[in-house]
Design an enzyme around this catalytic site. Sequence first.
Site, PDB file in Angstrom:
ATOM      1  N   LYS A 255     -10.189  -1.497   3.696  1.00  0.00           N
ATOM      2  CA  LYS A 255     -10.970  -0.778   4.571  1.00  0.00           C
ATOM      3  C   LYS A 255     -12.541  -0.700   4.158  1.00  0.00           C
ATOM      4  O   LYS A 255     -12.876  -0.920   3.139  1.00  0.00           O
ATOM      5  CB  LYS A 255     -10.317   0.708   4.836  1.00  0.00           C
ATOM      6  CG  LYS A 255      -8.797   0.329   5.415  1.00  0.00           C
ATOM      7  CD  LYS A 255      -8.343   1.686   5.727  1.00  0.00           C
ATOM      8  CE  LYS A 255      -6.904   1.509   6.313  1.00  0.00           C
ATOM      9  NZ  LYS A 255      -6.161   2.686   6.812  1.00  0.00           N
TER      10      LYS A 255
ATOM     11  N   PHE B  29      -3.625   9.510  17.984  1.00  0.00           N
ATOM     12  CA  PHE B  29      -4.740   9.355  16.734  1.00  0.00           C
ATOM     13  C   PHE B  29      -5.283   7.788  16.767  1.00  0.00           C
ATOM     14  O   PHE B  29      -6.178   7.624  15.850  1.00  0.00           O
ATOM     15  CB  PHE B  29      -3.965   9.541  15.382  1.00  0.00           C
ATOM     16  CG  PHE B  29      -2.827   8.982  15.263  1.00  0.00           C
ATOM     17  CD1 PHE B  29      -2.984   7.475  14.559  1.00  0.00           C
ATOM     18  CD2 PHE B  29      -1.259   9.347  15.422  1.00  0.00           C
ATOM     19  CE1 PHE B  29      -1.642   6.842  14.240  1.00  0.00           C
ATOM     20  CE2 PHE B  29      -0.068   8.536  15.217  1.00  0.00           C
ATOM     21  CZ  PHE B  29      -0.433   7.224  14.592  1.00  0.00           C
TER      22      PHE B  29
ATOM     23  N   THR C 142       1.393   6.337   2.173  1.00  0.00           N
ATOM     24  CA  THR C 142       0.125   6.176   3.262  1.00  0.00           C
ATOM     25  C   THR C 142      -0.766   7.327   2.950  1.00  0.00           C
ATOM     26  O   THR C 142      -2.137   7.100   2.827  1.00  0.00           O
ATOM     27  CB  THR C 142       0.733   6.607   4.801  1.00  0.00           C
ATOM     28  OG1 THR C 142       1.614   5.342   4.861  1.00  0.00           O
ATOM     29  CG2 THR C 142      -0.358   6.559   5.470  1.00  0.00           C
TER      30      THR C 142
ATOM     31  N   ARG D 113      -3.744   3.087  -3.108  1.00  0.00           N
ATOM     32  CA  ARG D 113      -4.083   4.321  -2.452  1.00  0.00           C
ATOM     33  C   ARG D 113      -4.264   5.638  -3.179  1.00  0.00           C
ATOM     34  O   ARG D 113      -5.200   6.541  -2.992  1.00  0.00           O
ATOM     35  CB  ARG D 113      -3.105   4.533  -1.289  1.00  0.00           C
ATOM     36  CG  ARG D 113      -2.986   3.510  -0.152  1.00  0.00           C
ATOM     37  CD  ARG D 113      -2.017   3.743   0.755  1.00  0.00           C
ATOM     38  NE  ARG D 113      -2.188   3.021   1.971  1.00  0.00           N
ATOM     39  CZ  ARG D 113      -1.213   2.557   2.725  1.00  0.00           C
ATOM     40  NH1 ARG D 113       0.170   2.788   2.575  1.00  0.00           N
ATOM     41  NH2 ARG D 113      -1.252   1.852   4.097  1.00  0.00           N
TER      42      ARG D 113
ATOM     43  N   HIS E 146      -4.324  -1.553   4.169  1.00  0.00           N
ATOM     44  CA  HIS E 146      -3.419  -1.526   4.884  1.00  0.00           C
ATOM     45  C   HIS E 146      -2.782  -2.864   4.819  1.00  0.00           C
ATOM     46  O   HIS E 146      -2.843  -3.762   4.319  1.00  0.00           O
ATOM     47  CB  HIS E 146      -3.959  -1.279   6.513  1.00  0.00           C
ATOM     48  CG  HIS E 146      -3.001  -1.908   7.488  1.00  0.00           C
ATOM     49  ND1 HIS E 146      -2.186  -0.655   8.022  1.00  0.00           N
ATOM     50  CD2 HIS E 146      -2.785  -3.111   8.263  1.00  0.00           C
ATOM     51  CE1 HIS E 146      -1.353  -1.663   9.121  1.00  0.00           C
ATOM     52  NE2 HIS E 146      -1.861  -2.739   9.101  1.00  0.00           N
TER      53      HIS E 146
END
Length: 587
Positions: free
Chosen positions: A453, A499, A533, A547, A560
Site C-alpha cells: 500500500k 467503508f 488484518t 502487518r 493486501h
Amino acid sequence: MAGKKREIQLQAVINTQSLWEEMLQNKGVTVIDVYQAWCGPCKAMQTLFRKLRNELNEEEILHFVVAEADSILALQPFRDNCEPVFLFSVNGKIISKIEGANAPLVNHTIINLVNEERKIVAGEMDRPQYHEITLGDPNADARKGSKESIDRIYSIAIIKPEAMNTGKTIEIKENIANAGFVIEAEDNRLLTENQVRNFYRQKSEQPDFEEFVSLMTNRLSCVLVVSRSNEQEFALEGENITEPETEPQEPPEDQPEMDTPPVVKKKWDSTLEEYLDKENIHQFCDVEEDEENVHKFIDMFFPDFKNIKVEKILILLRPDLFQAKKEDVLSIILNEGFLILMQRQVVLSEEEARILCKEYENEDYFENVIENMTSGPSLALVLARENGLQHWKELIGPSTIEEAKQSLPNSLCVQFAMESLPINQLYGSDSLELAERDIQYFFPPQKTLALIKPHVTPEQREVILHRIKEAGFEITQMKEILLKGNVDKIYYKIANKFFYNDVVEALSEGPSLVMVLSKWNAITDWRRLMGPTDPNEARLLSPDSIRAQFGISLLRNAVHGSTNAAETAQTIQNIFEEVVPENPAEH
C-alpha cells in the site's frame, strides 16, 4: 618414514612416484583412494573396505591403497579437489573412476571386479578388454558400472518483460526443467541500464536499441542461471508413447491433478538456446552461453552464487514410515542441516506409484510395493542444503534393505526398515534434473495477487520484498500504479460496503506496488505472511508478520492479498489483463 610403503590398517600408503609405479605392478584389483595432503583419505569408506576384505578374503587379488595426489604426477588432475575420488586398477590398468563417497556404487564395483578375477583365475572366462581411462581428461569414459561426476555447463537466461506480463514465465521455466536443465538460481528484478547494455551489447548498433533499453529497465524481467551436464538426456515433447493400462484415479481434494511424467527419453545434445528455439519460445527469452561471459554475468546478477551452492531435492516418506516414525525422520533431517522448504501429504494413484517405484518392477515383490504405496498417505518434502543431493543419498543408503545391511548398516534405510517391504522406506530424487521435475510435479505452483500500500516507505517496501523472496515466493509480475479510480479492480467484493470510500481514500495517497506471487500453496502462505488484518491484533497474535511490523491501522495495514483462487484469477485479469485459470485445488 616418509616415502616408504607401509600398511596403515588395511590400506597401503602411496606417496611417491616410485611407489605409484610399484603399485601398478599389483595383480588383480586395486582400489585407490586419491587424497590431498591437507585433508587426508576418506575415512568414511574404511569400514566398507575392511568389511569387503574380510568377507571376500582375497588378499592375493584385492588390494586397497591411499594415494597422495600432491606427490604423484598421474594424479595431478585431482589436486586441490576435496571431494573423494576412487580409482579402480586391474593388473595395473586404471579402468574406472568414482567421484564422491558413493558407498553402494563402490561396493558394487569392487564385488563385480573381484568376481570377474575369480572366474578368470578359475579359467571360467577370458579377461575382458577393459578400456583404460585417461586421468588427465576429467570427462574420461569409465568402465561400465562406474558413475563419474560430470562437469556442468552454465548459461544465463533473461525472460523478457513481455513474457512476464503475459504470464508465460512459469510455462517457460517448466519447459526448461522438464527438458532436463536445472535452474540453479533465479531472480525477478528491474534491470539497471548498465546491466541491459552489458548483456545486450551485441545489439547496441541496432536503431531501436535505446527504446529497447528503456523497455527492459522499466518492466520486470526474470534472470536465470541454468545448468546442464555434459552428458544428459532431455525429455522431448511428443515422445511419451507409453499409454497407461488403467484409467488414472481421481486425485484427492488436497492433491491437484497432474500430468504423468514422461517415461520415454531421447538423447538431446543441445544448448539451452537451441532448445528454446526448437520449442518456439526463444522470442521470450534471451540466452548467454559463452563461458567467460556467463561467469561475468553470474557475478553481476548473483554475486553469492559461487560461494553458496544450495541444492533443492524432493524426498518421500512411504506410507508405513510416515505413519510410524514421521517425527524421528524429520528430526534427523533438521539435525543434518537440511531446511524443509515445503511439505504435504499425498496419496499416490497406482499409475504414479508404478512410475515412482519403477526400479523395483522386475522384483517378485513389486506388486506388494505398489499396493503399499497406494494404501495411504505418503509425506513429500522439498529439502534444501549445500551439496544436498549427494548428502541425502549417503544418508539414506541403497534402495533395498539387504544391500544396505551389507554396505551401509548405519544408513537410514536400515534404521527405518519395515517388515512390510524389503525396500528403502525413504525416496529421494536421483539427480538435480529429476529433483526439479519431481518438485514441479508434487508441488505445482499456485498464484496469488499481492499489494503493497501507498503509506509504506521505500525502505519498508524493500524489506517486504526481501521477506517475500525469503519465504520462497517468486514474483512473476510487478506493476507500480496509482489505484485512484481503479480500486474496484482489486476490491470489487467490497464496493457496496459502507467503508469502501475510506479504502479508496487510503489507496489514493500515492502509488501502490501490485504483484503476482507464485509458489505452491501461495494464497494461504501469503495470507499467513501478511498476518491478521488489524495491525494491533497482528502484533499480539503474529508479531513477525508484515502487518505487525509495518501496519498503522485497519486501512493502512501495509499489504493486501487475495482470499481464494477465484478472486486471484479475477484480480490478476483486472490489473494485468491476463486470463488466469483457477488453481485446481485450494490449500
